[in-house]
Design a protein around this motif. Structure first.
Motif, PDB file in Angstrom:
ATOM      1  N   PHE A 106      -0.821  17.895  15.654  1.00  0.00           N
ATOM      2  CA  PHE A 106       0.487  18.457  15.569  1.00  0.00           C
ATOM      3  C   PHE A 106       0.785  19.132  14.343  1.00  0.00           C
ATOM      4  CE2 PHE A 106       0.363  14.840  12.699  1.00  0.00           C
ATOM      5  CZ  PHE A 106       1.459  15.037  11.466  1.00  0.00           C
ATOM      6  N   VAL A 107       1.623  19.999  14.183  1.00  0.00           N
ATOM      7  CA  VAL A 107       2.198  20.606  12.721  1.00  0.00           C
ATOM      8  C   VAL A 107       3.457  20.652  12.977  1.00  0.00           C
ATOM      9  CG1 VAL A 107       1.652  22.655  11.437  1.00  0.00           C
ATOM     10  CG2 VAL A 107       0.283  22.266  13.195  1.00  0.00           C
ATOM     11  N   SER A 108       4.174  20.160  11.683  1.00  0.00           N
ATOM     12  CA  SER A 108       5.520  20.442  11.491  1.00  0.00           C
ATOM     13  C   SER A 108       6.170  20.615  10.313  1.00  0.00           C
ATOM     14  CB  SER A 108       6.230  18.899  11.940  1.00  0.00           C
ATOM     15  OG  SER A 108       7.517  18.669  12.016  1.00  0.00           O
ATOM     16  N   ARG A 109       7.322  21.082   9.860  1.00  0.00           N
ATOM     17  CA  ARG A 109       8.196  21.300   8.627  1.00  0.00           C
ATOM     18  C   ARG A 109       8.278  19.744   8.403  1.00  0.00           C
ATOM     19  NH1 ARG A 109      10.383  26.103   7.348  1.00  0.00           N
ATOM     20  NH2 ARG A 109      11.471  24.895   5.875  1.00  0.00           N
ATOM     21  N   VAL A 110       8.553  19.495   7.194  1.00  0.00           N
ATOM     22  CA  VAL A 110       9.098  18.109   6.564  1.00  0.00           C
ATOM     23  C   VAL A 110      10.354  18.406   6.239  1.00  0.00           C
ATOM     24  CG1 VAL A 110       8.791  16.563   4.735  1.00  0.00           C
ATOM     25  CG2 VAL A 110       6.677  17.629   5.774  1.00  0.00           C
ATOM     26  N   GLY A 111      11.467  17.730   7.198  1.00  0.00           N
ATOM     27  CA  GLY A 111      12.833  17.928   6.767  1.00  0.00           C
ATOM     28  C   GLY A 111      13.099  19.259   6.550  1.00  0.00           C
ATOM     29  N   ASP A 112      14.113  19.643   5.492  1.00  0.00           N
ATOM     30  CA  ASP A 112      14.616  20.928   5.250  1.00  0.00           C
ATOM     31  C   ASP A 112      13.622  21.530   4.045  1.00  0.00           C
ATOM     32  OD1 ASP A 112      16.802  20.706   6.854  1.00  0.00           O
ATOM     33  OD2 ASP A 112      17.985  19.702   5.521  1.00  0.00           O
ATOM     34  N   THR A 113      12.554  20.980   3.604  1.00  0.00           N
ATOM     35  CA  THR A 113      11.655  21.608   2.748  1.00  0.00           C
ATOM     36  C   THR A 113      10.697  22.587   3.250  1.00  0.00           C
ATOM     37  OG1 THR A 113       9.746  19.951   3.101  1.00  0.00           O
ATOM     38  CG2 THR A 113      11.762  19.215   1.783  1.00  0.00           C
ATOM     39  N   TYR A 144       5.237  11.807  18.023  1.00  0.00           N
ATOM     40  CA  TYR A 144       6.131  10.946  17.244  1.00  0.00           C
ATOM     41  C   TYR A 144       5.960  11.532  15.655  1.00  0.00           C
ATOM     42  CZ  TYR A 144       7.255   7.871  21.182  1.00  0.00           C
ATOM     43  OH  TYR A 144       7.725   7.514  22.397  1.00  0.00           O
ATOM     44  N   MET A 145       4.732  11.679  15.401  1.00  0.00           N
ATOM     45  CA  MET A 145       4.577  12.193  13.732  1.00  0.00           C
ATOM     46  C   MET A 145       5.298  13.151  13.352  1.00  0.00           C
ATOM     47  SD  MET A 145       0.879  10.755  12.683  1.00  0.00           S
ATOM     48  CE  MET A 145      -0.094  11.330  13.828  1.00  0.00           C
ATOM     49  N   ALA A 146       5.297  14.291  14.296  1.00  0.00           N
ATOM     50  CA  ALA A 146       5.671  15.459  14.320  1.00  0.00           C
ATOM     51  C   ALA A 146       7.280  15.458  14.358  1.00  0.00           C
ATOM     52  CB  ALA A 146       5.583  16.407  15.451  1.00  0.00           C
ATOM     53  N   SER A 147       7.828  14.440  15.095  1.00  0.00           N
ATOM     54  CA  SER A 147       9.285  14.295  15.165  1.00  0.00           C
ATOM     55  C   SER A 147       9.875  13.574  13.882  1.00  0.00           C
ATOM     56  CB  SER A 147       9.675  13.532  16.346  1.00  0.00           C
ATOM     57  OG  SER A 147      11.252  13.243  16.406  1.00  0.00           O
ATOM     58  N   ALA A 148       8.936  12.496  13.313  1.00  0.00           N
ATOM     59  CA  ALA A 148       9.324  11.839  12.211  1.00  0.00           C
ATOM     60  C   ALA A 148       9.235  12.817  10.900  1.00  0.00           C
ATOM     61  CB  ALA A 148       8.429  10.610  12.238  1.00  0.00           C
ATOM     62  N   ALA A 149       8.211  13.731  10.903  1.00  0.00           N
ATOM     63  CA  ALA A 149       8.162  14.951   9.730  1.00  0.00           C
ATOM     64  C   ALA A 149       9.405  15.538   9.798  1.00  0.00           C
ATOM     65  CB  ALA A 149       6.887  15.201   9.658  1.00  0.00           C
ATOM     66  N   TYR A 150       9.695  16.177  10.967  1.00  0.00           N
ATOM     67  CA  TYR A 150      10.836  17.100  11.090  1.00  0.00           C
ATOM     68  C   TYR A 150      12.192  16.334  10.642  1.00  0.00           C
ATOM     69  CZ  TYR A 150      13.716  21.057  12.593  1.00  0.00           C
ATOM     70  OH  TYR A 150      14.412  21.915  12.681  1.00  0.00           O
ATOM     71  N   GLY A 151      12.283  15.258  11.136  1.00  0.00           N
ATOM     72  CA  GLY A 151      13.472  14.587  10.648  1.00  0.00           C
ATOM     73  C   GLY A 151      13.562  13.723   9.097  1.00  0.00           C
ATOM     74  N   HIS A 152      12.599  13.900   8.599  1.00  0.00           N
ATOM     75  CA  HIS A 152      12.551  13.260   7.186  1.00  0.00           C
ATOM     76  C   HIS A 152      13.677  13.677   6.223  1.00  0.00           C
ATOM     77  CE1 HIS A 152      10.524  11.087   3.858  1.00  0.00           C
ATOM     78  NE2 HIS A 152      10.561  12.336   3.097  1.00  0.00           N
ATOM     79  N   ASP A 159      10.608  11.427  -3.975  1.00  0.00           N
ATOM     80  CA  ASP A 159      10.409  10.644  -2.564  1.00  0.00           C
ATOM     81  C   ASP A 159       9.829  11.685  -1.489  1.00  0.00           C
ATOM     82  OD1 ASP A 159      10.659   8.663  -0.886  1.00  0.00           O
ATOM     83  OD2 ASP A 159      12.990   9.447  -0.099  1.00  0.00           O
ATOM     84  N   PRO A 160       8.730  12.194  -2.032  1.00  0.00           N
ATOM     85  CA  PRO A 160       8.043  12.823  -0.645  1.00  0.00           C
ATOM     86  C   PRO A 160       7.514  12.020   0.259  1.00  0.00           C
ATOM     87  CG  PRO A 160       6.559  12.519  -2.584  1.00  0.00           C
ATOM     88  CD  PRO A 160       7.791  12.061  -2.975  1.00  0.00           C
ATOM     89  N   LEU A 161       7.099  13.027   1.519  1.00  0.00           N
ATOM     90  CA  LEU A 161       6.666  12.375   2.670  1.00  0.00           C
ATOM     91  C   LEU A 161       5.189  11.967   2.392  1.00  0.00           C
ATOM     92  CD1 LEU A 161       7.059  10.999   5.700  1.00  0.00           C
ATOM     93  CD2 LEU A 161       6.607  13.305   6.391  1.00  0.00           C
ATOM     94  N   LEU A 166       3.599   8.417   7.335  1.00  0.00           N
ATOM     95  CA  LEU A 166       3.836   8.980   8.369  1.00  0.00           C
ATOM     96  C   LEU A 166       3.072   8.473   9.556  1.00  0.00           C
ATOM     97  CD1 LEU A 166       5.336  11.347   9.894  1.00  0.00           C
ATOM     98  CD2 LEU A 166       3.599  13.067   8.981  1.00  0.00           C
ATOM     99  N   MET A 167       1.666   8.268   9.153  1.00  0.00           N
ATOM    100  CA  MET A 167       0.869   7.742  10.241  1.00  0.00           C
ATOM    101  C   MET A 167       1.423   6.325  10.797  1.00  0.00           C
ATOM    102  SD  MET A 167      -3.278   6.575   9.722  1.00  0.00           S
ATOM    103  CE  MET A 167      -3.862   8.100   9.091  1.00  0.00           C
ATOM    104  N   GLN A 168       2.056   5.776   9.676  1.00  0.00           N
ATOM    105  CA  GLN A 168       2.685   4.416  10.065  1.00  0.00           C
ATOM    106  C   GLN A 168       3.686   4.436  11.063  1.00  0.00           C
ATOM    107  OE1 GLN A 168       1.513   0.805   8.953  1.00  0.00           O
ATOM    108  NE2 GLN A 168       2.619   0.619  10.711  1.00  0.00           N
ATOM    109  N   ARG A 169       4.697   5.432  10.747  1.00  0.00           N
ATOM    110  CA  ARG A 169       5.853   5.778  11.691  1.00  0.00           C
ATOM    111  C   ARG A 169       5.146   6.172  12.927  1.00  0.00           C
ATOM    112  NH1 ARG A 169      10.848   8.073  10.919  1.00  0.00           N
ATOM    113  NH2 ARG A 169      11.846   8.165  12.811  1.00  0.00           N
TER     114      ARG A 169
END
Length: 403
Positions: A106-113, A144-152, A159-161, A166-169
């Motif tokens: 997976f590859v994802s942006r982290v929230g709005d950052t 699920y990790m991609a979704s969690a990262a994007y929605g962080h 408070d960085p991810l 993320l693995m736990q999530r």
């Protein structure tokens, strides 16, 4: 297919890709002639380290190949668009999964950052003996990790991810998924922030290598319980646990808290390679360095200069396709990161079926079982994610990127 390129530097990159990537008529041919294998799987060469002084943008691509299929460099590739702010599906349907077999990524942006989260999961093939498709766990876990990262949602700069969180999530979410009653995978998860900080959590025998110019800067060590028995996340049905206990046995089940966590500083021009053991069992770190060095220098993204090799100041000529068009009907998009990912995957694929050259897995077999007559590569699913770090275009960058 026509190429989508925007400069003379990008045209050089396409020319290199045409020279070194396999065509449809010779998919099994090796990309590069590998160097003689070093005495150890891990070759660690340090280069000078300085604190990052400017914002970085991360350009990411992936390439992959299922073990029972021929590698197709035209289709077995994924281009990450760092400017895309549209969230993808939380869970990808099986019909839309990449053709990576039991490996997933997976590859994802982290929230709005502008931070990027990325990772690889290798489904544990032993679950097939129990009638379980390991790909279901690995692909869903990555989704699920991609979704969690994007929605962080960060509550502040402190408070960085974190990759282990993320693995736990992802593990929590896949464990709650009623469509997945059993399965398991290894995992490597990374989060890169625009200030140059890179955190990596690694569980099992997937791994990473960090390249800086003509050197292996850092790399991971595999986590194993025994030979060819990596640490792994698992969902184990109660009935299976009870049956194992009845016969005095047990089931392997590790957790995200068991992952090795490392912190790194990334600089302009650095290359981060995350991959499943289908790569590490067949290629040494020096093989990957040679692939990267050959491509980077021939494309003139790395150039010789006073005091050593330097990174060209503006990598956007190599990492961004024309008009930021990362996908297109009838067009072959070539970027520096995709060319690197494809060449590494293709080299691992060729090495996996080469019975004349002993790879890292063969050397491990000889170490633990000297009586075994194992030679050559190890056929397996292959998945590689490549990140190229690029800084803002300023005159200070070239001096900072010298060794």
């Amino acid at each position: 297919m026509a190429a989508t390129l925007s400069s003379s530097s990008s045209r050089r990159l396409l020319h290199l890709a045409k020279l070194h990537l396999p065509t449809r008529s010779r998919l099994g041919a090796p990309i590069l002639t590998p160097p003689p294998p070093p005495p150890s799987r891990h070759t660690h060469t340090r280069s000078l380290s300085t604190q990052p002084t400017r914002k970085l943008t991360y350009h990411v691509a992936a390439s992959f190949s299922a073990k029972n299929k021929k590698f197709d460099p035209f289709s077995d590739v994924f281009h990450f668009n760092p400017y895309n702010r549209i969230q993808t599906e939380k869970k990808t349907p099986k019909s839309k999964r990449p053709a990576s077999g039991q490996d997933a990524f997976f590859v994802s942006r982290v929230g709005d950052t502008n931070s990027v989260a990325f990772g690889v999961a290798d489904g544990v093939g032993g679950w097939e003996e129990s009638g379980v498709d390991p790909a279901d766990f690995a692909h869903s876990f990555c989704d699920y990790m991609a979704s969690a990262a994007y929605g962080h949602k960060s509550t502040g700069t402190d408070d960085p991810l974190a990759p282990r969180a993320l693995m736990q999530r992802g593990y929590d979410d896949v464990s709650k998924d009623r469509s997945i009653y059993a399965g398991g995978s290894t995992a490597i998860v990374a989060v890169a922030s625009e200030d140059g900080k890179l955190d990596i959590a690694n569980l099992g025998d997937s791994g990473f290598v960090h390249l800086r110019l003509n050197a292996v800067h850092t790399y991971s060590e595999p986590q194993t319980h025994a030979f060819n028995t990596p640490y792994q996340l698992s969902i184990i049905p109660a009935s299976m646990l009870a049956r194992a206990a009845m016969y005095g046995g047990g089931q392997l089940c590790d957790y995200p808290k068991d992952a090795d966590v490392t912190q790194h500083n990334v600089k302009h021009g650095d290359i981060i390679v995350l991959a499943s053991d289908g790569v590490w069992d067949n290629l040494f770190n020096q093989d990957i360095l040679q692939i990267a060095s050959n491509l980077m220098t021939r494309a003139e993204a790395w150039k010789p200069g006073d005091g050593g090799i330097r990174v060209v100041d503006d990598l956007r000529l190599f990492t961004q396709p024309e008009n930021d068009s990362y996908e297109g009907e009838g067009r072959r998009v070539v970027t520096l990161q995709s060319a690197l990912a494809i060449e590494i995957a293709a080299a691992a694929k060729a090495a996996s079926v080469n019975q004349q050259r002993d790879g890292p897995f063969a050397k491990e077999v000889h170490k633990y079982y000297p009586q075994e007559n194992w030679h050559g590569g190890k056929v397996d699913d292959i998945c590689v994610v490549v990140l190229v770090a690029a800084g803002n275009n300023n005159k200070a960058s070239e001096a900072q990127s010298k060794i």
